[in-house]
Design a protein around this motif. Structure first.
Motif, PDB file in Angstrom:
ATOM      1  N   ARG A  47      42.640   2.774  -1.668  1.00 26.22           N
ATOM      2  CA  ARG A  47      41.329   3.434  -1.619  1.00 26.22           C
ATOM      3  C   ARG A  47      40.417   2.995  -2.751  1.00 26.22           C
ATOM      4  NH1 ARG A  47      38.313   7.732  -3.287  1.00 26.22           N
ATOM      5  NH2 ARG A  47      37.204   8.933  -1.659  1.00 26.22           N
ATOM      6  N   ALA A  48      40.997   2.784  -3.939  1.00 32.06           N
ATOM      7  CA  ALA A  48      40.181   2.481  -5.121  1.00 32.06           C
ATOM      8  C   ALA A  48      39.384   1.196  -4.955  1.00 32.06           C
ATOM      9  CB  ALA A  48      41.080   2.383  -6.351  1.00 32.06           C
ATOM     10  N   LEU A  50      37.814   0.172  -2.327  1.00 40.31           N
ATOM     11  CA  LEU A  50      36.864   0.254  -1.231  1.00 40.31           C
ATOM     12  C   LEU A  50      35.474   0.657  -1.709  1.00 40.31           C
ATOM     13  CD1 LEU A  50      39.111   2.183   1.340  1.00 40.31           C
ATOM     14  CD2 LEU A  50      38.786  -0.303   1.155  1.00 40.31           C
ATOM     15  N   PRO A  52      31.913   2.876  -1.386  1.00 42.88           N
ATOM     16  CA  PRO A  52      31.738   4.301  -1.068  1.00 42.88           C
ATOM     17  C   PRO A  52      31.767   4.588   0.425  1.00 42.88           C
ATOM     18  CG  PRO A  52      30.287   3.693  -2.848  1.00 42.88           C
ATOM     19  CD  PRO A  52      30.920   2.413  -2.374  1.00 42.88           C
ATOM     20  N   GLU A  54      33.231   2.802   2.733  1.00 46.07           N
ATOM     21  CA  GLU A  54      34.600   2.564   3.189  1.00 46.07           C
ATOM     22  C   GLU A  54      35.530   3.693   2.749  1.00 46.07           C
ATOM     23  OE1 GLU A  54      34.658  -2.334   3.248  1.00 46.07           O
ATOM     24  OE2 GLU A  54      35.055  -1.242   1.388  1.00 46.07           O
ATOM     25  N   GLN A  55      35.285   4.238   1.566  1.00 48.66           N
ATOM     26  CA  GLN A  55      36.087   5.369   1.107  1.00 48.66           C
ATOM     27  C   GLN A  55      35.861   6.597   1.982  1.00 48.66           C
ATOM     28  OE1 GLN A  55      35.287   5.981  -3.066  1.00 48.66           O
ATOM     29  NE2 GLN A  55      36.691   4.350  -3.702  1.00 48.66           N
ATOM     30  N   PHE A  58      37.819   6.003   5.032  1.00 50.84           N
ATOM     31  CA  PHE A  58      39.224   6.172   4.661  1.00 50.84           C
ATOM     32  C   PHE A  58      39.594   7.653   4.635  1.00 50.84           C
ATOM     33  CE2 PHE A  58      42.591   6.869   1.620  1.00 50.84           C
ATOM     34  CZ  PHE A  58      43.449   5.788   1.727  1.00 50.84           C
ATOM     35  N   ASP A  59      38.755   8.453   4.011  1.00 53.87           N
ATOM     36  CA  ASP A  59      39.024   9.884   3.885  1.00 53.87           C
ATOM     37  C   ASP A  59      39.001  10.579   5.247  1.00 53.87           C
ATOM     38  OD1 ASP A  59      39.218   9.490   1.172  1.00 53.87           O
ATOM     39  OD2 ASP A  59      37.202  10.241   0.724  1.00 53.87           O
ATOM     40  N   THR A  62      42.353  10.375   6.754  1.00 47.27           N
ATOM     41  CA  THR A  62      43.490  10.937   6.010  1.00 47.27           C
ATOM     42  C   THR A  62      44.214  12.044   6.772  1.00 47.27           C
ATOM     43  OG1 THR A  62      42.613  10.265   3.866  1.00 47.27           O
ATOM     44  CG2 THR A  62      44.159  12.113   3.876  1.00 47.27           C
TER      45      THR A  62
END
Length: 234
Positions: A47-48, A50, A52, A54-55, A58-59, A62
């Motif tokens: 995640r780190a 990616l 914003p 993309e994050q 990602f979230d 989850t």
């Protein structure tokens, strides 16, 4: 009190319908079909690294990954153990293409977006997750379609095995699972979907699809209720 499987996931079509009878589960004529639980769907980038945007994406995924790890994969493993212990048929389906560039894939798997799946058959990404992998001579069908019956000889194999009831598990509830369920129903198989052995991208999509397919294409049942029905026959 939690509603039983006979009253959950009802659409307006069946709002006033009587409770369904228990499905007929004859061990020798019932098979478990595990659909598309493949490595590609559990892989995640760090995640780190990616952006914003993309994050945020990602979230959003989850909860799906948490459900897969905490509910779906353990429950499918339980279902597999249940069927294997009774000598009942277990089959698996996976998405994989025979060519490196996927040129033989169905149109739906070539369109841009989530369903654009290039999964060569020998790549690690296309393999079934180890925790629910086939054992012994369990049948695996490979498809480049959503439905596990379309483009495979699964229907013929089920017929030759003497299967009348197919119990479905896997991913994604609203895509390959639902497509397979509809195909099975159209081929006059009795179908059971194990609701806690399936997942969609979101619980809203999962629940909506179960409401759509329940009582017309299948019976939607949780794993414990299914095992209780099976034990009545043992």
């Amino acid at each position: 009190m939690t509603a039983s499987w006979k009253t959950r996931h009802r659409s307006l079509y069946y709002a006033t319908a009587p409770e369904p009878d228990d499905p007929e589960i004859v061990p020798g004529a019932t098979a478990l079909l595990v659909i598309d639980v493949q490595n590609t769907y559990l892989e995640r980038p760090a995640r780190a690294g990616l952006s914003p945007a993309e994050q945020a994406h990602f979230d959003a995924w989850t909860p799906f990954h948490a459900r897969m790890a905490d509910v779906v994969i353990p429950n499918i493993a339980d279902a597999l153990s249940t069927f294997r212990a009774r000598g009942m048929e277990v089959l698996h389906a996976r998405i994989a293409c025979a060519t490196r560039d996927g040129r033989e894939r169905s149109l739906s798997q070539k369109k841009p977006g989530f369903n654009n799946l290039l999964l060569p058959k020998d790549d690690d990404a296309s393999q079934i997750v180890a925790a629910v992998a086939p054992r012994g001579d369990e049948i695996v069908v490979t498809k480049t379609t959503d439905s596990a019956l379309t483009g495979t000889n699964l229907r013929l194999m089920l017929h030759n095995l003497g299967i009348r009831t197919v119990v479905c598990a896997g991913i994604f509830t609203d895509q390959c699972v639902a497509s397979t369920v509809r195909s099975l129903a159209d081929e006059s198989f009795d179908v059971i979907v194990l609701e806690d052995c399936c997942a969609a991208a979101t619980m809203a999509l999962h629940d909506a699809e179960l409401e759509i397919i329940n009582m017309i294409y299948c019976n939607v049942i949780d794993l414990n209720a299914f095992k209780a029905l099976l034990n009545k026959r043992s």
